[in-house]
Design an enzyme around this catalytic site. Structure first.
Site, mmCIF file in Angstrom:
data_model
loop_
_atom_site.group_PDB
_atom_site.id
_atom_site.type_symbol
_atom_site.label_atom_id
_atom_site.label_comp_id
_atom_site.label_asym_id
_atom_site.label_seq_id
_atom_site.Cartn_x
_atom_site.Cartn_y
_atom_site.Cartn_z
ATOM 1 N N CYS A 104 20.574 -14.456 1.010
ATOM 2 C CA CYS A 104 21.193 -15.532 1.767
ATOM 3 C C CYS A 104 22.557 -15.095 2.281
ATOM 4 C CB CYS A 104 21.385 -16.753 0.879
ATOM 5 S SG CYS A 104 19.900 -17.217 0.013
ATOM 6 N N ARG A 146 20.348 -10.389 6.530
ATOM 7 C CA ARG A 146 20.354 -10.500 5.071
ATOM 8 C C ARG A 146 19.223 -11.382 4.533
ATOM 9 N NH1 ARG A 146 25.219 -9.681 2.355
ATOM 10 N NH2 ARG A 146 24.769 -11.482 1.075
ATOM 11 N N TRP A 201 17.174 -17.156 2.184
ATOM 12 C CA TRP A 201 16.027 -16.301 1.853
ATOM 13 C C TRP A 201 15.502 -16.901 0.551
ATOM 14 C CZ3 TRP A 201 14.896 -12.720 -2.144
ATOM 15 C CH2 TRP A 201 13.860 -11.815 -1.860
ATOM 16 N N ASN A 258 24.522 -18.377 -2.588
ATOM 17 C CA ASN A 258 23.746 -17.132 -2.561
ATOM 18 C C ASN A 258 23.630 -16.646 -4.006
ATOM 19 O OD1 ASN A 258 22.621 -14.618 -1.956
ATOM 20 N ND2 ASN A 258 24.625 -13.694 -1.545
ATOM 21 N N GLY A 259 22.408 -16.355 -4.457
ATOM 22 C CA GLY A 259 22.220 -15.888 -5.833
ATOM 23 C C GLY A 259 21.222 -16.788 -6.553
ATOM 24 N N GLU A 269 9.290 8.069 1.196
ATOM 25 C CA GLU A 269 10.157 7.344 2.128
ATOM 26 C C GLU A 269 9.369 6.935 3.388
ATOM 27 O OE1 GLU A 269 12.902 5.943 2.016
ATOM 28 O OE2 GLU A 269 13.526 5.727 4.089
ATOM 29 N N LYS A 295 8.562 3.109 4.851
ATOM 30 C CA LYS A 295 8.798 2.613 6.218
ATOM 31 C C LYS A 295 7.542 1.931 6.759
ATOM 32 C CE LYS A 295 11.994 3.213 5.535
ATOM 33 N NZ LYS A 295 13.322 3.064 5.069
ATOM 34 N N GLU A 311 7.028 -1.458 5.026
ATOM 35 C CA GLU A 311 8.001 -2.468 5.449
ATOM 36 C C GLU A 311 7.758 -2.947 6.876
ATOM 37 O OE1 GLU A 311 12.325 -1.558 3.806
ATOM 38 O OE2 GLU A 311 11.357 0.199 4.611
ATOM 39 N N HIS A 314 -6.283 15.744 -8.474
ATOM 40 C CA HIS A 314 -6.261 15.054 -9.775
ATOM 41 C C HIS A 314 -6.612 13.573 -9.639
ATOM 42 C CE1 HIS A 314 -4.729 18.622 -11.678
ATOM 43 N NE2 HIS A 314 -3.731 18.673 -10.809
ATOM 44 N N LYS A 363 17.862 -7.432 3.826
ATOM 45 C CA LYS A 363 18.541 -6.134 3.895
ATOM 46 C C LYS A 363 19.232 -5.777 2.582
ATOM 47 C CE LYS A 363 20.222 -2.539 5.981
ATOM 48 N NZ LYS A 363 19.260 -1.442 6.146
HETATM 49 C C1 F6R Z 1 14.059 0.578 2.584
HETATM 50 C C2 F6R Z 1 15.100 -0.372 2.277
HETATM 51 C C3 F6R Z 1 15.299 -0.787 0.866
HETATM 52 C C4 F6R Z 1 16.690 -0.323 0.422
HETATM 53 C C5 F6R Z 1 16.979 -0.785 -1.015
HETATM 54 C C6 F6R Z 1 18.343 -0.299 -1.489
HETATM 55 O O1 F6R Z 1 13.931 0.768 3.956
HETATM 56 O O2 F6R Z 1 15.820 -0.795 3.133
HETATM 57 O O3 F6R Z 1 14.313 -0.279 0.046
HETATM 58 O O4 F6R Z 1 16.747 1.065 0.533
HETATM 59 O O5 F6R Z 1 16.937 -2.177 -1.077
HETATM 60 O O6 F6R Z 1 19.368 -0.810 -0.723
HETATM 61 P P1 F6R Z 1 20.817 -0.190 -0.793
HETATM 62 O O7 F6R Z 1 20.731 1.204 -0.295
HETATM 63 O O8 F6R Z 1 21.649 -1.080 0.088
HETATM 64 O O9 F6R Z 1 21.248 -0.232 -2.228
#
Ligand code: F6R
Length: 586
Positions: A2, A27, A74, A100-101, A463, A467, A470, A486, A581
Site C-alpha cells: 500500500c 507499490r 494492495w 500500510n502493513g 531469474e 520474469k 511475473e 535426474h 513492487k
Molecule cells: C522480481 C522482483 C521481486 C524482487 C523482490 C526483492 O522481478 O521484482 O522478486 O526482486 O521482491 O525486492 P528488493 O530487491 O526490493 O528487496
C-alpha cells in the site's frame, strides 16, 4: 504494498495527493481513496481500481480542502471492495486513517472495540486504528497522547497516517517506511519520496517507534514514549525526470533500455566506500549473502564469483528462509544484504537477526534513504534511479555489475572489464527486439517453459523464469542443466519449450549435450548463445564476450522476451496481477 500520502498546508490538497498516488501506484494498486477536510468536516471518497479510473469516476482531484490523506491499497485482510479501500473512519467520522502493513492483533482489538459499542464497516485490520484513536480522543486525550497510547496497543508492522477534523495530521511508523516532506507551503507524509518529490526535495525519514504531528504550529516528531526527537532534514538527490516513462510505452521497457547506462555506472563505480566494503568482506571469518526474488538471484551469482575469483567462500540464504537457518552468523561474520528497495520485510528481518548475532551488516541497495541503507554498517548504492516497473530489470543487472566491481577489487583486478566492449555488447542485445518479439509470438500460449544453464548461468535461468512468471503468468522454471537427467527430462515432450543458456564458455559442450537430449524428446529449444546450433528451433544471438559478462548479456534478452510475451498476451508488464513492487509484509 500500500501507499500512503498526506498533505497539510496552504494549497488545495487533492490534486497533489492524486498525483503522488499515481507515482507510487507501482507499490500496490487494487483500490484507491482520499479523505480531505473542508469546514471541519471529513469527506471520504474511495473505490476499487487504478488511481486514474477511480479519480475519473469519483472526482478525487476535485475534493476541497488544504489538508488530506490518500492511499492505494494492495489487499491483505478483506477482499478487494470499495468498503475495504482506505481511508477508514471511526464511528463519529471525525477521524480518517490510511495504513500500510498488518496489525497482527486486530481481531482481539476489534472484538473489544465492538464490545464497547463501536460499529465496523470494513473487513480490514486497518479500521481498528480509526476506532482506537476515536476512543482515546473521546476520553479527552489530546492527539499526542492518543498517538502514544495507540502505539502501545498495536502489534504488527505499520505506517499509518490519520487526519482529524480540526485539521491535524498525525503519522506513526513501525517497520514500514514513512517520510515527511517539507515544502515552502506545507508538509507531506508519504511511504516513498516519489509521493512528493515534485514539490520538495527536503525530507525527514521517520525511524521505527516515531510519530509525527502536523498542525498550525508546524511539525513535531516524537518517540513512541512521547519524548521529542530532533531529526535531520535530508536532501533527496533523485531527479524527478527519472520517474517518468518518457518515449517508452512502459516503465519496464524504459528500464530495460536504461541498462546500457546503469550497468556501466555500477561496473565502473568510483564509490569511495568500495575499498572499505571489500576490506570488511576480505577480513570476515564468514560471509553470508541474502536477498529476496531477483536480489537473491544476484546473491547466487555473487556467491560463485567471490569463490571463483577471490577465494572467498560464502553462503547465499534467501531472506524469507533466513530465520530458519540457525547459528549462521557471529560477531566475526558479515551479512551482505542485497535489495533494490531496501524495504523488503523478509530482508529486513534477516538483517535484524544478523544484528542480534553482532554480525556486521553490509548492503548493496538502490534506495540510499531506505531502511536497509540506514540500518547497515556500510552500504553501496547501485544508483540505477527509481525502478517503477514491478519486475526487477535494471536493478538486477546493476546489482550484478556492482558485484563484479567488488569481485574485481577482492581478486586483485582479475576481471578487468573493458568499458567500450561492455557498452557495445549491451547495445547489441538491446537491439535484438525484432527477433525476440517473433519468438514471443511463438511462445505466447505455451503452458510450460524451462530455462536451463550451468554454473553462472543457473541463477540467470532462475531469474529469467521469474520474469516469465511475473509478466506472462506462465509456469516457468529455472534449472541447472546437469540436473535434467535426474528428473526433469521426464517432463520433456513436444508441448514443452526449453530455453538453453549456452554461450561458449566452460559450460558450453555439456549444455549442448543437454540440448541433444531435449531435442530427442521432441521439445522445442530456444538457444541463447553467441554460437548457433542446428538443434536450436530459435536462436537468440548474444555477442561473444568475456565469460564473466555472459550473465548480463543473457538476462537482458530474457527480460525482453518476458516483456514482449506479456504484450502479446495483452497483459500490462508494468503492473503484473497480484504483485507489488516493494514487499513490506512478511
Ligand atoms: C522480481 C522482483 C521481486 C524482487 C523482490 C526483492 O522481478 O521484482 O522478486 O526482486 O521482491 O525486492 P528488493 O530487491 O526490493 O528487496
Amino acid at each position: 504494498m500500500c501507499s500512503i500520502i498526506a498533505y497539510a498546508g496552504q494549497r488545495v490538497a487533492a490534486p497533489m495527493l492524486v498525483q503522488g498516488l499515481k507515482r507510487m501506484e507501482y507499490r500496490g494498486y487494487d483500490s484507491v481513496g482520499l479523505a480531505t477536510i473542508s469546514n471541519k468536516h471529513i469527506l471520504v471518497k474511495k473505490g476499487v481500481g487504478k488511481v486514474e479510473e477511480v479519480n475519473k469516476s469519483l472526482g478525487l482531484e476535485k475534493m476541497n480542502g488544504s489538508v488530506g490523506i490518500g492511499h492505494t491499497r494492495w489487499a491483505t485482510h478483506g477482499g478487494v471492495t470499495d468498503t475495504n479501500a482506505h481511508p477508514h473512519q471511526n464511528c463519529k467520522n471525525d477521524i480518517a486513517i490510511v495504513h500500510n502493513g498488518i496489525i497482527d492483533n486486530y481481531s482481539e482489538l476489534k472484538k473489544s472495540l465492538i464490545a464497547r459499542g463501536h460499529k465496523f464497516r470494513s473487513e480490514t485490520d486497518s479500521e481498528v486504528i480509526a476506532h482506537l484513536l476515536g476512543d482515546f480522543l473521546h476520553k479527552k486525550y489530546d492527539i499526542k497522547k492518543a498517538m502514544i497510547n495507540i502505539t502501545k496497543k498495536l502489534k504488527g508492522t505499520y505506517a499509518f497516517v490519520a487526519v482529524f477534523d480540526d485539521g491535524t495530521v498525525a503519522g506513526a511508523r513501525f517497520d514500514e517506511p514513512l517520510i515527511v516532506g517539507i515544502s515552502k507551503d506545507g508538509y507531506f507524509v508519504s511511504s516513498d519520496v516519489l509521493g512528493f518529490i515534485e514539490h520538495t526535495d527536503k525530507a525527514i525519514f521517520l525511524d521505527n517507534d516515531e510519530f509525527v504531528i502536523l498542525n498550525d504550529n508546524g511539525h513535531a516528531i516524537f518517540n513512541f514514549d512521547g519524548s521529542k526527537v530532533k531529526k535531520q532534514v535530508t536532501q533527496i538527490a533523485w531527479e524527478l525526470a527519472d520517474a517518468e516513462k518518457g518515449r517508452f510505452a512502459h516503465y519496464t521497457l524504459k528500464e530495460i533500455n536504461e541498462q546500457k547506462h546503469t550497468i556501466i555506472n555500477a561496473l565502473f563505480s568510483k564509490d569511495s566506500k568500495l575499498d572499505e566494503f571489500c576490506d570488511v568482506v576480505a577480513g570476515a571469518k564468514r560471509v553470508v549473502l541474502t536477498g529476496s526474488g531477483s536480489s537473491y538471484n544476484a546473491a547466487l551469482i555473487a556467491k560463485q564469483l567471490f569463490s571463483k575469483y577471490a577465494g572467498i567462500h560464502c553462503e547465499a540464504v534467501i531472506s524469507s528462509e533466513f530465520q530458519y537457518a540457525s547459528g549462521l552468523l557471529d560477531k566475526d561474520s558479515v551479512l551482505i544484504a542485497i535489495s533494490q528497495s531496501g524495504e523488503t520485510a523478509d530482508l529486513l528481518q534477516a538483517v535484524k537477526i544478523a544484528k542480534a548475532s553482532e554480525a556486521r551488516i553490509l548492503s548493496i541497495v538502490n534506495t540510499p534513504t531506505s531502511s536497509l541503507a540506514r540500518t547497515s554498517d556500510l552500504f553501496l548504492g547501485i544508483n540505477c534511479g527509481p525502478e517503477i516497473g514491478v519486475a526487477a530489470t535494471k536493478s538486477f543487472t546493476a546489482q550484478l555489475a556492482l558485484i563484479y566491481r567488488i569481485t574485481d577489487i577482492l581478486s586483485g583486478q582479475k576481471l578487468c572489464p573493458n568499458k567500450s566492449d561492455v557498452e557495445r555488447a549491451i547495445g547489441k542485445v538491446l537491439n535484438d527486439t525484432k527477433n525476440i518479439a517473433n519468438i514471443a509470438e511463438k511462445i505466447k500460449y505455451i503452458g510450460n517453459i524451462y530455462i536451463l544453464g550451468r554454473g553462472l548461468h543457473f541463477p540467470v535461468a532462475i531469474e529469467g523464469a521469474l520474469k516469465l512468471k511475473e509478466l506472462v503468468y506462465v509456469h516457468a522454471e529455472g534449472l541447472p542443466a546437469g540436473e535434467l537427467k535426474h528428473g526433469p527430462l521426464a517432463l520433456m515432450d513436444e508441448n514443452t519449450t526449453v530455453i538453453m543458456l549456452n554461450p561458449d564458455d566452460e559450460t558450453y559442450s555439456d549444455t549442448l549435450s543437454n540440448v541433444h537430449e531435449i531435442k530427442a524428446r521432441g521439445a522445442s529449444v530456444i538457444g541463447v548463445s553467441n554460437v548457433n546450433s542446428n538443434k536450436y528451433d530459435n536462436w537468440i544471438k548474444i555477442p561473444k564476450a568475456k565469460d564473466i559478462l555472459y550473465p548480463i548479456l543473457e538476462v537482458i534478452p530474457l527480460q525482453l522476451l518476458a516483456y514482449h510475451t506479456a504484450l502479446k498476451r495483452e497483459s500490462n508488464p508494468d503492473y503484473p496481477r497480484h504483485l507489488a513492487k516493494s514487499v513490506t509484509v512478511k
